[in-house]
Design a protein around this motif. Sequence first.
Motif, mmCIF file in Angstrom:
data_model
loop_
_atom_site.group_PDB
_atom_site.id
_atom_site.type_symbol
_atom_site.label_atom_id
_atom_site.label_comp_id
_atom_site.label_asym_id
_atom_site.label_seq_id
_atom_site.Cartn_x
_atom_site.Cartn_y
_atom_site.Cartn_z
ATOM 1 N N GLU A 1 0.807 -1.217 0.000
ATOM 2 C CA GLU A 1 0.000 0.000 0.000
ATOM 3 C C GLU A 1 0.841 1.267 0.000
ATOM 4 O OE1 GLU A 1 -0.638 0.013 4.883
ATOM 5 O OE2 GLU A 1 -2.349 -0.246 3.528
ATOM 6 N N TRP A 2 2.090 1.169 0.421
ATOM 7 C CA TRP A 2 2.928 2.367 0.458
ATOM 8 C C TRP A 2 3.579 2.668 -0.896
ATOM 9 C CZ3 TRP A 2 7.917 0.957 -0.745
ATOM 10 C CH2 TRP A 2 8.276 -0.368 -0.507
ATOM 11 N N ALA B 1 7.208 5.940 -3.682
ATOM 12 C CA ALA B 1 7.335 5.084 -2.497
ATOM 13 C C ALA B 1 7.319 5.973 -1.259
ATOM 14 C CB ALA B 1 8.628 4.277 -2.560
ATOM 15 N N ARG B 2 6.377 5.706 -0.344
ATOM 16 C CA ARG B 2 6.274 6.445 0.911
ATOM 17 C C ARG B 2 6.965 5.622 2.003
ATOM 18 N NH1 ARG B 2 1.366 6.244 -1.252
ATOM 19 N NH2 ARG B 2 0.637 4.779 0.361
ATOM 20 N N ILE B 3 8.164 6.037 2.360
ATOM 21 C CA ILE B 3 8.949 5.298 3.350
ATOM 22 C C ILE B 3 8.551 5.683 4.765
ATOM 23 C CG2 ILE B 3 11.283 4.694 4.090
ATOM 24 C CD1 ILE B 3 10.558 3.795 1.275
ATOM 25 N N GLY B 4 8.116 6.895 4.964
ATOM 26 C CA GLY B 4 7.666 7.368 6.268
ATOM 27 C C GLY B 4 6.683 8.503 6.081
ATOM 28 N N ARG B 5 6.342 9.181 7.186
ATOM 29 C CA ARG B 5 5.394 10.288 7.082
ATOM 30 C C ARG B 5 5.914 11.407 6.191
ATOM 31 N NH1 ARG B 5 3.280 11.181 13.356
ATOM 32 N NH2 ARG B 5 2.247 9.138 13.595
ATOM 33 N N ARG B 6 7.214 11.651 6.302
ATOM 34 C CA ARG B 6 7.799 12.769 5.536
ATOM 35 C C ARG B 6 8.888 12.306 4.581
ATOM 36 N NH1 ARG B 6 9.610 16.978 10.009
ATOM 37 N NH2 ARG B 6 9.888 18.286 8.154
ATOM 38 N N ASP B 7 9.039 10.999 4.420
ATOM 39 C CA ASP B 7 10.099 10.460 3.560
ATOM 40 C C ASP B 7 9.467 9.787 2.352
ATOM 41 O OD1 ASP B 7 11.711 11.279 5.633
ATOM 42 O OD2 ASP B 7 11.946 9.273 6.481
ATOM 43 N N THR B 8 9.864 10.230 1.175
ATOM 44 C CA THR B 8 9.316 9.675 -0.065
ATOM 45 C C THR B 8 10.411 9.539 -1.114
ATOM 46 O OG1 THR B 8 8.735 11.875 -0.918
ATOM 47 C CG2 THR B 8 7.026 10.688 0.324
ATOM 48 N N ILE B 9 10.136 8.651 -2.080
ATOM 49 C CA ILE B 9 10.996 8.509 -3.257
ATOM 50 C C ILE B 9 10.079 8.591 -4.476
ATOM 51 C CG2 ILE B 9 12.671 7.080 -4.480
ATOM 52 C CD1 ILE B 9 13.223 5.616 -1.876
ATOM 53 N N GLU B 10 10.255 9.624 -5.290
ATOM 54 C CA GLU B 10 9.462 9.814 -6.497
ATOM 55 C C GLU B 10 10.337 9.501 -7.707
ATOM 56 O OE1 GLU B 10 7.818 13.717 -6.486
ATOM 57 O OE2 GLU B 10 7.084 13.567 -4.419
ATOM 58 N N ILE B 11 9.878 8.554 -8.531
ATOM 59 C CA ILE B 11 10.701 8.040 -9.634
ATOM 60 C C ILE B 11 9.960 8.211 -10.952
ATOM 61 C CG2 ILE B 11 12.002 6.043 -10.462
ATOM 62 C CD1 ILE B 11 11.703 4.871 -7.609
ATOM 63 N N THR B 12 10.649 8.747 -11.930
ATOM 64 C CA THR B 12 10.176 8.804 -13.312
ATOM 65 C C THR B 12 11.281 8.243 -14.204
ATOM 66 O OG1 THR B 12 11.056 11.012 -13.776
ATOM 67 C CG2 THR B 12 8.859 10.891 -12.752
ATOM 68 N N VAL C 1 14.343 12.263 -3.972
ATOM 69 C CA VAL C 1 14.240 11.663 -2.643
ATOM 70 C C VAL C 1 14.044 12.769 -1.623
ATOM 71 C CG1 VAL C 1 15.349 10.186 -0.939
ATOM 72 C CG2 VAL C 1 15.790 9.816 -3.369
ATOM 73 N N THR C 2 13.011 12.639 -0.803
ATOM 74 C CA THR C 2 12.732 13.624 0.245
ATOM 75 C C THR C 2 12.809 12.938 1.596
ATOM 76 O OG1 THR C 2 11.254 14.841 -1.227
ATOM 77 C CG2 THR C 2 11.068 15.281 1.132
ATOM 78 N N ARG C 3 13.661 13.495 2.449
ATOM 79 C CA ARG C 3 13.750 12.994 3.833
ATOM 80 C C ARG C 3 13.655 14.177 4.770
ATOM 81 N NH1 ARG C 3 18.367 9.343 6.979
ATOM 82 N NH2 ARG C 3 17.099 9.131 8.883
ATOM 83 N N GLY C 4 12.541 14.245 5.469
ATOM 84 C CA GLY C 4 12.305 15.400 6.324
ATOM 85 C C GLY C 4 12.163 16.647 5.492
ATOM 86 N N VAL D 1 20.868 5.750 -0.333
ATOM 87 C CA VAL D 1 20.086 6.642 0.515
ATOM 88 C C VAL D 1 19.661 5.877 1.757
ATOM 89 C CG1 VAL D 1 18.036 8.094 0.659
ATOM 90 C CG2 VAL D 1 19.252 7.883 -1.516
ATOM 91 N N ASP D 2 19.931 6.424 2.932
ATOM 92 C CA ASP D 2 19.648 5.748 4.193
ATOM 93 C C ASP D 2 18.464 6.411 4.896
ATOM 94 O OD1 ASP D 2 19.814 4.172 6.443
ATOM 95 O OD2 ASP D 2 21.396 5.371 7.380
ATOM 96 N N PHE D 3 17.449 5.599 5.244
ATOM 97 C CA PHE D 3 16.284 6.086 5.984
ATOM 98 C C PHE D 3 16.277 5.577 7.426
ATOM 99 C CE2 PHE D 3 14.929 6.108 1.528
ATOM 100 C CZ PHE D 3 14.453 7.401 1.409
ATOM 101 N N GLY D 4 17.434 5.118 7.919
ATOM 102 C CA GLY D 4 17.499 4.576 9.263
ATOM 103 C C GLY D 4 16.858 3.197 9.325
ATOM 104 N N PHE D 5 16.155 2.918 10.427
ATOM 105 C CA PHE D 5 15.521 1.610 10.579
ATOM 106 C C PHE D 5 14.487 1.364 9.495
ATOM 107 C CE2 PHE D 5 12.248 -1.241 12.196
ATOM 108 C CZ PHE D 5 13.007 -2.318 12.624
ATOM 109 N N ALA D 6 13.871 2.411 8.963
ATOM 110 C CA ALA D 6 12.807 2.249 7.966
ATOM 111 C C ALA D 6 13.305 1.627 6.669
ATOM 112 C CB ALA D 6 12.150 3.592 7.673
#
Length: 463
Positions: A102-103, A128-139, A145-148, A183-188
């Motif tokens: 779903e993410w 791809a929604r990795i977290g509330r404020r973390d996303t990866i948009e691919i074309t 890549v957005t982190r925070g 790209v590192d998102f921590g535990f996510a």
Amino acid sequence: MTTLSMTDRRAIGDRHPELLAGSWRKRLIGWAVGVGIVAYLAFAWWFFSVGAVLAAGNWGIAGTYLADWVSHEVRPQIDFRDDRLDVSYPRFSSYRADRHPEWLSFGEPVATAAAPAANKTSAGSVTARIGRRDTIEITPSNVVVTRGTETLAVAVVPEKSISVEGELPAWATQKAPGEKITVDFGFAGSAQIDADDVKIRHRFLGWENFFFDANSPFWGMSFSQVTGLMVSDERIDPKMSNLALAWDNVVNNAEWQHGDVWLKLAQTIVMAFVGTLFASLLAFPLAFMAARNITRNRLVNQVTKRFFDFLRSVDMLIWALFFTRAFGPGPIAGIAAIFFTDTGTFGKLYSEAIENIDDKQREGMRSVGASPASVQRYGVVPQVLPVLVSQSLYFWESNTRSATIIGAVGAGGIGLKLWEAMRTNSDWENVAYMVLLILIVVFIFDNISTALRHRLIGKKASD
């Protein structure tokens, strides 16, 4: 009680210097031992380059491995094409062309002249929604890549090159310009961006598909739904009941392989028990030949003891490698390795226990005209039996752990499964599962051996 002053102590020391000489020697010896230990530790630190090893250690990877023990990852791979993106998943994944997490969301489908493979989905864009404020948009031409509050923009020329627009943030790494970006998102989780594809690893707590894999008709159902189907008269498979089908799906789970793991664990238990039992049975009579107070022939004593030394001097792992070559991979090699090693160990322990018996019981048996066999049976065995039983039970428990290690070199058992899971470098949750099973078995055997000692040799001997 009178306390001596320092002047009185010095006066006594002057009159009787021999009283204080011993204490000074002991202090000097104590300091010398302490300095020697410190010097040895310093030498070991230098000789084994402990500092350099600790400094060069990749502690981040170690943390990732530990996290993998209690979590699972979903790993979509997005391949770049000139006009589209192809999304696929690893083998045995819960997701495929008709089932996505779903993410992960997709843009408009792309019509292509050549249809993608059956296990792939084609789209114009993927988010791809990795977290509330973390996303990866691919074309097909860029990755954002957005982190925070920070953003990383990567321009992509499919199958040729990638380039970064601006400086890399602290959570992104690239060894050299044009090479892949991690790209590192921590535990996510994390993501790898390359000119060919984007590999996403999104981590979640828990063990995925532990009971039912993605091919099971029970996959994704709640406990109440599965229970309801088990008692339902309407069969999913006409050939078997829903209860039998559910059990079959659990045992033959493609990801966790419960049936094979349980079988290999049973092999490990049998290896430990049979190897220990045969070693005990052979070492017991040989120990009487090695004991000097039983067999007076010095040649027989020495030959038997050197035979025990030979069996013990070759480690169980080496015996396992030898027998794996001789008999091929399997539990027979493991049983033989345990048997050979423990025969030498039991022979030494048993013979020493026999040599330390009280000879009064033997003399009493001889005084009433008992035969030599009866003398040993009633004059020796009752004295050493508690010790022999206790040692055998301990080694039976210990060999369960050892059988796991020798299984990794091809001697069969769960050790081989454990080694296979570790070699993939991606199935650490399976490693944790098998380690947990081994711990449970060792715990059970520890309690069984304690109960047997209580029953066979009494509570006092086992405490």
